[in-house]
Structure formats: structure tokens, C-alpha cells
Design a protein around this motif. Structure first.
Motif, PDB file in Angstrom:
ATOM      1  N   UNK A 234      26.061  46.125  40.639  1.00 15.29           N
ATOM      2  CA  UNK A 234      26.542  44.999  39.839  1.00 15.29           C
ATOM      3  C   UNK A 234      27.858  45.286  39.121  1.00 15.29           C
ATOM      4  N   UNK A 235      27.990  46.473  38.515  1.00 14.01           N
ATOM      5  CA  UNK A 235      29.202  46.768  37.751  1.00 14.01           C
ATOM      6  C   UNK A 235      30.434  46.827  38.652  1.00 14.01           C
ATOM      7  N   UNK A 236      30.286  47.488  39.815  1.00 15.19           N
ATOM      8  CA  UNK A 236      31.395  47.549  40.760  1.00 15.19           C
ATOM      9  C   UNK A 236      31.743  46.178  41.308  1.00 15.19           C
ATOM     10  N   UNK A 237      30.717  45.379  41.573  1.00 13.57           N
ATOM     11  CA  UNK A 237      30.934  44.035  42.093  1.00 13.57           C
ATOM     12  C   UNK A 237      31.671  43.169  41.080  1.00 13.57           C
ATOM     13  N   UNK A 238      31.362  43.366  39.808  1.00 11.64           N
ATOM     14  CA  UNK A 238      32.013  42.580  38.754  1.00 11.64           C
ATOM     15  C   UNK A 238      33.519  42.805  38.749  1.00 11.64           C
ATOM     16  N   UNK A 239      33.931  44.062  38.822  1.00 12.57           N
ATOM     17  CA  UNK A 239      35.354  44.393  38.828  1.00 12.57           C
ATOM     18  C   UNK A 239      36.025  43.872  40.094  1.00 12.57           C
ATOM     19  N   UNK A 240      35.349  43.981  41.221  1.00  9.04           N
ATOM     20  CA  UNK A 240      35.919  43.513  42.488  1.00  9.04           C
ATOM     21  C   UNK A 240      36.082  41.997  42.508  1.00  9.04           C
ATOM     22  N   UNK A 241      35.107  41.293  41.969  1.00  8.44           N
ATOM     23  CA  UNK A 241      35.213  39.829  41.887  1.00  8.44           C
ATOM     24  C   UNK A 241      36.374  39.441  40.963  1.00  8.44           C
TER      25      UNK A 241
END
Length: 268
Positions: A234-241
Motif C-alpha cells: 500500500x505505501x509504495x502504491x500510494x507514492x506511485x499513484x
């Protein structure tokens, strides 16, 4: 500050939609929304089935689906107003459905636990309806509100831009930039071909769905709160989004302009 001005912008644009054109707005919005969601679902679920929840090259299915399926309706409306007509702008009311975590939750199989803000849909559709009624009841009101379709753009674009942090691209790395480019190219071209099939006056407007909505940044964490197994990505996905939001805000207008110029050259 952007929401209020966008509502005013939608009201002014709603007044420009004639009763005869209302069907065209719904049709365009529906098909663009379906294409946007289907492309994100197919890519995300394919990555998940082959590589699992951690995805490939640092891009998880969660990030892919959250970024690709959510369109920036404010940016779409601005480009539709510049390159299209009132029926193109009116399609934004349908496009608003795919904003937020709901569509992503459904695609990931969590629809039983999903929740969508009904008021966010009402907030988008109501100004259009009010403007639509005013414009069709009074031709003078339609002409009066027409000025607002141009005047409002810089006022809601400024706070939208102010909320973007360019340095988020650096922390997201190549994967976040790649996600933004994929979103712009794949869904943008998909939207273009859909409007071309529908024989729209200017199908280049379809490419304006090649964006990621700013509120999609909250989607990974919202879904992880419901499905704990996704916390690890989730944390990595947040930055990528977040990176995709910025990259698409830059690249999508360039794509729309490029396609529009090609179309004009063909007409000549």
C-alpha cells in the motif's frame, strides 16, 4: 479551493448543453468510463495473476488499478472545453463515477466491503443539472453563463496544481513515472479510438481520460484498511499513484494536443 470553482464551471457548461445534445453527452461519458475501467482492470488483474500482489518492476496490481481506472475529471473538463463542444464537457458527469476507491475495490473482488461517497457523485452531477435546466429554459441565461466556461478554468486549475508535489516523482522512481506514462498512452489512446468509433466531432477529446485523479492517491491505503494482506504494497502504491497524478497532468494535455493537430492536418 478547486471544488467550488469546478462546480461553478460545471454549472456554466451544463447551461451550454441543448436538450438534443444530452443523449450524446451520456453516451460519450458512459463509453469513456467503461473503457477507462476495463483497461485498468485487464492490466491490473493480468499482472496479479502472473506475478502476484507485489507485481512487476515494483508496480503492484493495487497501484496499477488505482491509477489507471481513476480519471481526473477537472483536467478532462478543461481539455474538453478547449478542444470539444458542450456534449464533450457534459460527459464529465458520467466520468465522475470512477473517482475514489469504489471501482478499485470492485475490481479487486472487495465490492462487498466497498463504500462510495454518494455525495461526491451528487456534487458533480447537480451543478450540471441546474445549469442544464437554466440554459434550456432561457436562451439569454445560456449566453450569459457561456463566459464562465472559459473564465473558471485558471481559477480551479491553480489550486489543483498547487496540490501537486513535483518531488514525489523522485521518490516514486522509474516505476511511478512508467505508471503515469502507461496511463496516459494506453487509456488516452483507448478513449480516442472509442470516440472515433462513435463518430464524435473531435475524437481527440477521448484522449483526455488518460489521467489519474488526485484523490486516487488515497485509494491504496483505503483498500489496505479493508484488506490487510495489501498493507505490504500500500505505501509504495500510494507514492506511485501520486507520481502518476503528476506525470499524467503533464503528458495527457500534450497527447490530446498532438492527436488534435494530426486530425486537423488530415482534414486539410
Amino acid at each position: 479551493g478547486a471544488s467550488t470553482v469546478i462546480a461553478l464551471f460545471l454549472l456554466c457548461n451544463g447551461a451550454q448543453i441543448n436538450v438534443k445534445e444530452a443523449g450524446s453527452s451520456f453516451e460519450k461519458g458512459l463509453f469513456l468510463t467503461v473503457v477507462k475501467v476495463m483497461i485498468g482492470a485487464i492490466i491490473g488483474l493480468t499482472v496479479n495473476s502472473i506475478f502476484g500482489i507485489h507485481g512487476i518492476f515494483g508496480l503492484s496490481p493495487l497501484a496499477i488499478i488505482a491509477a489507471i481506472t481513476n480519471a481526473n475529471k477537472g483536467l478532462y473538463a478543461a481539455m474538453a472545453r478547449q478542444y470539444g463542444d458542450s456534449s464533450d464537457v457534459g460527459a464529465v458527469s458520467i466520468l465522475a463515477i470512477n473517482e475514489g476507491p469504489f471501482i478499485t475495490m470492485v475490481i479487486l473482488g472487495a465490492s462487498g466491503l466497498a463504500s462510495i461517497s454518494f455525495m461526491s457523485i451528487v456534487a458533480c452531477i447537480t451543478p450540471m443539472i441546474v445549469g442544464f435546466i437554466l440554459g434550456n429554459l432561457d436562451e439569454d441565461m445560456r449566453r450569459f453563463l457561456e463566459k464562465g466556461t472559459v473564465l473558471c478554468i485558471p481559477f480551479f486549475a491553480f489550486p489543483l496544481g498547487a496540490n501537486l508535489n513535483f518531488f514525489q516523482i523522485i521518490s516514486a522512481g522509474i516505476s511511478g513515472i512508467a505508471l503515469g506514462l502507461i496511463t496516459t498512452l494506453v487509456t488516452g489512446l483507448g478513449g480516442f479510438f472509442v470516440l472515433k468509433i462513435l463518430k464524435a466531432k473531435n475524437p481527440s477529446i477521448g484522449a483526455a481520460i488518460g489521467t489519474t485523479a488526485g484523490n486516487a492517491v488515497a485509494t491504496p491505503e483505503a483498500i489496505a484498511a479493508i484488506d490487510p494482506k495489501l498493507i505490504v504494497v500500500a505505501s509504495g502504491a500510494t507514492v506511485q499513484v501520486a507520481a502518476s497524478v503528476i506525470v499524467t497532468a503533464i503528458c495527457c494535455p500534450l497527447l490530446v494536443s498532438f492527436i488534435d493537430n494530426i486530425n486537423k492536418q488530415k482534414i486539410k
